[in-house]
Design a protein around this motif. Structure first.
Motif, PDB file in Angstrom:
ATOM      1  N   GLN A  80      -4.732   2.334   4.903  1.00 42.93           N
ATOM      2  CA  GLN A  80      -5.183   2.411   6.292  1.00 42.93           C
ATOM      3  C   GLN A  80      -4.661   3.666   6.983  1.00 42.93           C
ATOM      4  OE1 GLN A  80      -7.533   0.583   7.842  1.00 42.93           O
ATOM      5  NE2 GLN A  80      -7.750  -0.291   5.777  1.00 42.93           N
ATOM      6  N   ASP A  81      -3.481   4.113   6.564  1.00 42.60           N
ATOM      7  CA  ASP A  81      -2.875   5.292   7.175  1.00 42.60           C
ATOM      8  C   ASP A  81      -3.147   6.504   6.288  1.00 42.60           C
ATOM      9  OD1 ASP A  81      -1.385   7.234   8.363  1.00 42.60           O
ATOM     10  OD2 ASP A  81       0.556   6.243   8.121  1.00 42.60           O
TER      11      ASP A  81
ATOM     12  N   ALA B  90      -2.039   9.317   6.263  1.00 44.86           N
ATOM     13  CA  ALA B  90      -0.834  10.078   5.934  1.00 44.86           C
ATOM     14  C   ALA B  90      -0.277   9.694   4.570  1.00 44.86           C
ATOM     15  CB  ALA B  90       0.217   9.865   7.014  1.00 44.86           C
ATOM     16  N   GLU B  91      -0.549   8.452   4.138  1.00 45.15           N
ATOM     17  CA  GLU B  91      -0.058   8.006   2.824  1.00 45.15           C
ATOM     18  C   GLU B  91      -0.615   8.854   1.695  1.00 45.15           C
ATOM     19  OE1 GLU B  91      -0.005   3.782   1.859  1.00 45.15           O
ATOM     20  OE2 GLU B  91      -0.375   3.327   3.972  1.00 45.15           O
TER      21      GLU B  91
END
Length: 268
Positions: free
Chosen positions: A138-139, A141-142
């Motif tokens: 969902q993020d 950035a991961e």
């Protein structure tokens, strides 16, 4: 006479594999006959190793494979990664911001480096049906937390060719952009292609470009055709690849690879 090539390079999807992700008995027999005649068969695919390994194992393939659009040279028999090139994540981020400034927000996925590197899939990215493992995040950035081989981009409105063209114009010389299949537009390290990976693998095998016949179906196969002595496009190939091919064979569904190899074997 002997078989005219010492290296047979085949793409996977849309080329060696049929739509059901299998290799026909006829094509297996043709490749076996070619290797018995002294040529090496090498698979050259846009898929990273984790998405390729199970196919190679099923084929009983124990040679070298070029994976990840040329980024990885993999020894299938030893299950060992011999070389691996990663994408500069800072450059990739800058390139993506330039593309989005031109075409608007993109949906992203990313292929992590390594033998077991996951494909991370961000919000809105459409994953093709099939057995290939993907990790949904969902993020976004991961995606940037560990080394990557490539980043996949999709646009809600632009088709693959239009997105690839717009992306190429936006990124300049930061990274390379390639259309590798339906719904698959990729951001790669600058200068990386199937040809660079194939040349590395060929050097290990002691064979030359002048002794290579290559089979493919998508624009990402164009550098491989340019490197090889003879490029064969499948009937189902993208028009850009057909335009630079020396020959067009039958489709992947109709054993196009076998058709050409059988003719060469009869002549040799």
């Amino acid at each position: 006479m002997t078989f005219p090539y010492t290296l047979v390079a085949t793409d996977l999807d849309g080329t060696l594999l049929r739509e059901d992700h299998t290799v026909s008995g006829r094509t297996r027999e043709a490749l076996a006959a070619v290797t018995a005649a002294g040529a090496a068969h090498i698979i050259v695919t846009g898929r990273a190793v984790p998405w390729t390994r199970h196919i190679l194992d099923d084929l009983g393939y124990e040679g070298l494979a070029v994976c990840g659009q040329g980024a990885q040279v993999y020894h299938a028999g030893e299950h060992k990664l011999l070389t691996s090139l990663t994408l500069d994540r800072q450059l990739a981020g800058l390139a993506l911001s330039k593309i989005e400034a031109e075409v608007g927000p993109l949906a992203l996925a990313a292929s992590r480096d390594g033998l077991d590197g996951e494909v991370l899939v961000g919000p809105g990215y459409r994953v093709q049906e099939g057995p290939l493992p993907a990790l949904f995040v969902q993020d976004p950035a991961e995606m940037w937390a560990a080394p990557l081989n490539k980043v996949y981009v999709q646009h809600p409105d632009l088709d693959d060719d239009a997105l690839a063209k717009a992306a190429r114009a936006a990124v300049g010389n930061l990274v390379d952009v390639v259309m590798a299949g339906p719904g698959v537009v990729e951001i790669l390290p600058l200068g990386l292609s199937k040809a660079t990976g194939l040349s590395l693998a060929a050097r290990r095998l002691g064979v030359k470009a002048a002794d290579t016949i290559a089979f493919g179906d998508m624009p990402n196969d164009i550098p491989m055709f340019a490197w090889s002595r003879h490029g064969v496009a499948m009937a189902n190939a993208h028009e850009d690849l057909k335009a630079v091919a020396h020959e067009v064979t039958a489709s992947n569904e109709d054993d196009g690879i076998a058709v050409v190899l059988e003719q060469l074997l009869q002549q040799s």
